[in-house]
Design an enzyme around this catalytic site. Structure first.
Site, PDB file in Angstrom:
ATOM      1  N   TYR A   1      -1.913  -1.455  10.487  1.00  0.00           N
ATOM      2  CA  TYR A   1      -1.882  -1.578   9.032  1.00  0.00           C
ATOM      3  C   TYR A   1      -0.554  -1.045   8.485  1.00  0.00           C
ATOM      4  O   TYR A   1       0.093  -1.682   7.639  1.00  0.00           O
ATOM      5  CB  TYR A   1      -3.070  -0.793   8.462  1.00  0.00           C
TER       6      TYR A   1
ATOM      7  N   SER B   1       0.878  -1.177   0.000  1.00  0.00           N
ATOM      8  CA  SER B   1       0.000   0.000   0.000  1.00  0.00           C
ATOM      9  C   SER B   1       0.908   1.218   0.000  1.00  0.00           C
ATOM     10  O   SER B   1       2.092   1.108   0.361  1.00  0.00           O
ATOM     11  CB  SER B   1      -0.853  -0.015   1.274  1.00  0.00           C
TER      12      SER B   1
HETATM   13  P1  NAD Z   1     -11.372  -6.503   0.395  1.00  0.00           P
HETATM   14  O1  NAD Z   1     -11.930  -6.401   1.778  1.00  0.00           O
HETATM   15  O2  NAD Z   1     -12.246  -6.242  -0.766  1.00  0.00           O
HETATM   16  O3  NAD Z   1     -10.679  -7.926   0.186  1.00  0.00           O
HETATM   17  C1  NAD Z   1      -9.901  -8.544   1.187  1.00  0.00           C
HETATM   18  C2  NAD Z   1      -9.733  -9.998   0.864  1.00  0.00           C
HETATM   19  O4  NAD Z   1      -8.964 -10.623   1.915  1.00  0.00           O
HETATM   20  C3  NAD Z   1     -11.073 -10.772   0.788  1.00  0.00           C
HETATM   21  O5  NAD Z   1     -11.031 -11.743  -0.223  1.00  0.00           O
HETATM   22  C4  NAD Z   1     -11.126 -11.434   2.163  1.00  0.00           C
HETATM   23  O6  NAD Z   1     -11.937 -12.602   2.187  1.00  0.00           O
HETATM   24  C5  NAD Z   1      -9.661 -11.769   2.359  1.00  0.00           C
HETATM   25  N1  NAD Z   1      -9.366 -12.064   3.767  1.00  0.00           N
HETATM   26  C6  NAD Z   1      -9.543 -11.284   4.859  1.00  0.00           C
HETATM   27  N2  NAD Z   1      -9.205 -11.964   5.968  1.00  0.00           N
HETATM   28  C7  NAD Z   1      -8.782 -13.185   5.583  1.00  0.00           C
HETATM   29  C8  NAD Z   1      -8.313 -14.345   6.264  1.00  0.00           C
HETATM   30  N3  NAD Z   1      -8.199 -14.392   7.597  1.00  0.00           N
HETATM   31  N4  NAD Z   1      -7.980 -15.432   5.516  1.00  0.00           N
HETATM   32  C9  NAD Z   1      -8.099 -15.426   4.172  1.00  0.00           C
HETATM   33  N5  NAD Z   1      -8.553 -14.362   3.472  1.00  0.00           N
HETATM   34  C10 NAD Z   1      -8.881 -13.257   4.175  1.00  0.00           C
HETATM   35  O7  NAD Z   1     -10.124  -5.484   0.419  1.00  0.00           O
HETATM   36  P2  NAD Z   1      -9.212  -4.914  -0.773  1.00  0.00           P
HETATM   37  O8  NAD Z   1      -9.328  -3.422  -0.702  1.00  0.00           O
HETATM   38  O9  NAD Z   1      -9.422  -5.605  -2.046  1.00  0.00           O
HETATM   39  O10 NAD Z   1      -7.770  -5.254  -0.168  1.00  0.00           O
HETATM   40  C11 NAD Z   1      -6.907  -6.210  -0.734  1.00  0.00           C
HETATM   41  C12 NAD Z   1      -5.469  -5.850  -0.386  1.00  0.00           C
HETATM   42  O11 NAD Z   1      -5.147  -4.586  -0.961  1.00  0.00           O
HETATM   43  C13 NAD Z   1      -5.215  -5.709   1.126  1.00  0.00           C
HETATM   44  O12 NAD Z   1      -3.954  -6.263   1.456  1.00  0.00           O
HETATM   45  C14 NAD Z   1      -5.209  -4.210   1.324  1.00  0.00           C
HETATM   46  O13 NAD Z   1      -4.448  -3.838   2.433  1.00  0.00           O
HETATM   47  C15 NAD Z   1      -4.588  -3.752   0.018  1.00  0.00           C
HETATM   48  N6  NAD Z   1      -4.834  -2.350  -0.313  1.00  0.00           N
HETATM   49  C16 NAD Z   1      -6.102  -1.889  -0.474  1.00  0.00           C
HETATM   50  C17 NAD Z   1      -6.298  -0.555  -0.785  1.00  0.00           C
HETATM   51  C18 NAD Z   1      -7.653   0.028  -0.991  1.00  0.00           C
HETATM   52  O14 NAD Z   1      -7.746   1.258  -1.086  1.00  0.00           O
HETATM   53  N7  NAD Z   1      -8.715  -0.752  -1.072  1.00  0.00           N
HETATM   54  C19 NAD Z   1      -5.194   0.300  -0.917  1.00  0.00           C
HETATM   55  C20 NAD Z   1      -3.925  -0.225  -0.748  1.00  0.00           C
HETATM   56  C21 NAD Z   1      -3.749  -1.540  -0.446  1.00  0.00           C
END
Ligand code: NAD
Length: 259
Positions: free
Chosen positions: A154, A141
């Site tokens: 985080y 991120s």
């Molecule tokens: P999201 O909530 O849509 O997806 C998260 C995923 O992780 C889901 O498939 C969920 O089932 C899975 N997950 C959560 N806990 C789990 C566990 N204990 N075991 C197995 N799977 C698990 O979120 P997202 O925004 O798509 O985030 C995905 C990644 O991208 C994360 O690492 C997040 O930190 C990173 N990220 C997101 C953003 C943003 O703005 N959305 C920005 C930077 C980084």
């Protein structure tokens, strides 16, 4: 990417789902992973397989459980013959001041957002090195590069993931295996929608106003990075064009970290 086998953690939603779609679209067999309703996950697995013509499997390993994480990699190797592409994407968020941060939430964020990548990599790297080809793409991120308030766990996890990815890159250098991070700014997924709703409620804003307020604080482009853009960035890191890119951070943040 035909003939390559990928594992994407946290691919039942958001960014991970888009990365799985993009890798399958580029020809890789994919093992999906994540939480969610079993019927919905099976429907999405089957739809992705029929849309792309590749093999798609699902493994519900819990990213807080090292034994299940190791089994995820072993089962994927047994199923398709190898794990050539590993995308560590599963992640959760919680916002609170350090003094108010629930200890069990700290532990869960460190386990899912950081330690799970250690466990997948320690299981998958030997097979990649033995084959002389591998790609590890870690979804960090902008919060792996800079900080914001109320996100101690985080930001600690994402800075740790950026650092650990550099170590993996150095240890694998010259073996045909690369390890890089993708560092998105705000992407409109369920993880960020929770922050938009919390802001709207806290400040008495409409959802649109809360979006403008959130982006206005951090992301100069004033637009979200899309999950599809991150999917294509992951495909690029797995391509021959990125064969000599390792230990780097690919930042898709609308100018956030240029400030
Ligand atoms: P999201 O909530 O849509 O997806 C998260 C995923 O992780 C889901 O498939 C969920 O089932 C899975 N997950 C959560 N806990 C789990 C566990 N204990 N075991 C197995 N799977 C698990 O979120 P997202 O925004 O798509 O985030 C995905 C990644 O991208 C994360 O690492 C997040 O930190 C990173 N990220 C997101 C953003 C943003 O703005 N959305 C920005 C930077 C980084």
């Amino acid at each position: 990417m035909r003939g390559k086998n990928a594992v994407v953690t946290g691919s039942t939603s958001g960014i991970g789902q888009a990365i799985a779609n993009a890798l399958a679209g580029a020809g890789a067999n994919v093992t999906l992973n994540g939480l969610g309703d079993a019927v919905t996950i099976e429907a999405e697995r089957a739809a992705l397989a029929s849309r792309t013509g590749v093999n798609v499997a699902f493994d519900g390993a819990d990213m807080t459980k090292p034994d299940q994480i190791e089994a995820l990699i072993r089962n994927a190797e047994d199923r398709f013959g190898s794990v050539d592409i590993l995308v560590n994407n599963a992640g959760i968020q919680h916002t609170a001041l350090i003094e108010d941060f629930p200890v069990e939430t700290w532990d869960a964020i460190i386990a899912i957002n950081l330690s799970s990548s250690f466990h997948t990599m320690r299981a998958a790297l030997p097979g990649m090195k033995a084959k002389g080809w591998g790609r590890v793409v870690n979804i960090a991120s902008v919060h792996g590069l800079v900080a914001s308030v109320e996100k101690a766990a985080y930001i600690a996890a994402k800075h740790g993931l950026v650092g650990m990815s550099k170590v993996a890159a150095l240890e694998a250098a010259g073996t045909g295996v690369t390890c890089n991070t993708i560092c998105p700014g705000f992407v409109k997924t369920p993880l960020v929608m929770a922050q938009i709703h919390a802001r709207a409620e806290r400040d008495g804003l409409s959802e649109d106003e809360a979006v403008r307020s959130l982006l206005g604080e951090k992301q100069p482009s004033m637009t979200f990075t899309t999950v599809e853009q991150i999917g294509q960035a992951a495909v690029f890191l797995c391509s021959d064009a990125a064969a000599n890119m390792t230990g780097t951070q690919l930042t898709l943040d609308g100018g956030w970290t240029a400030q």
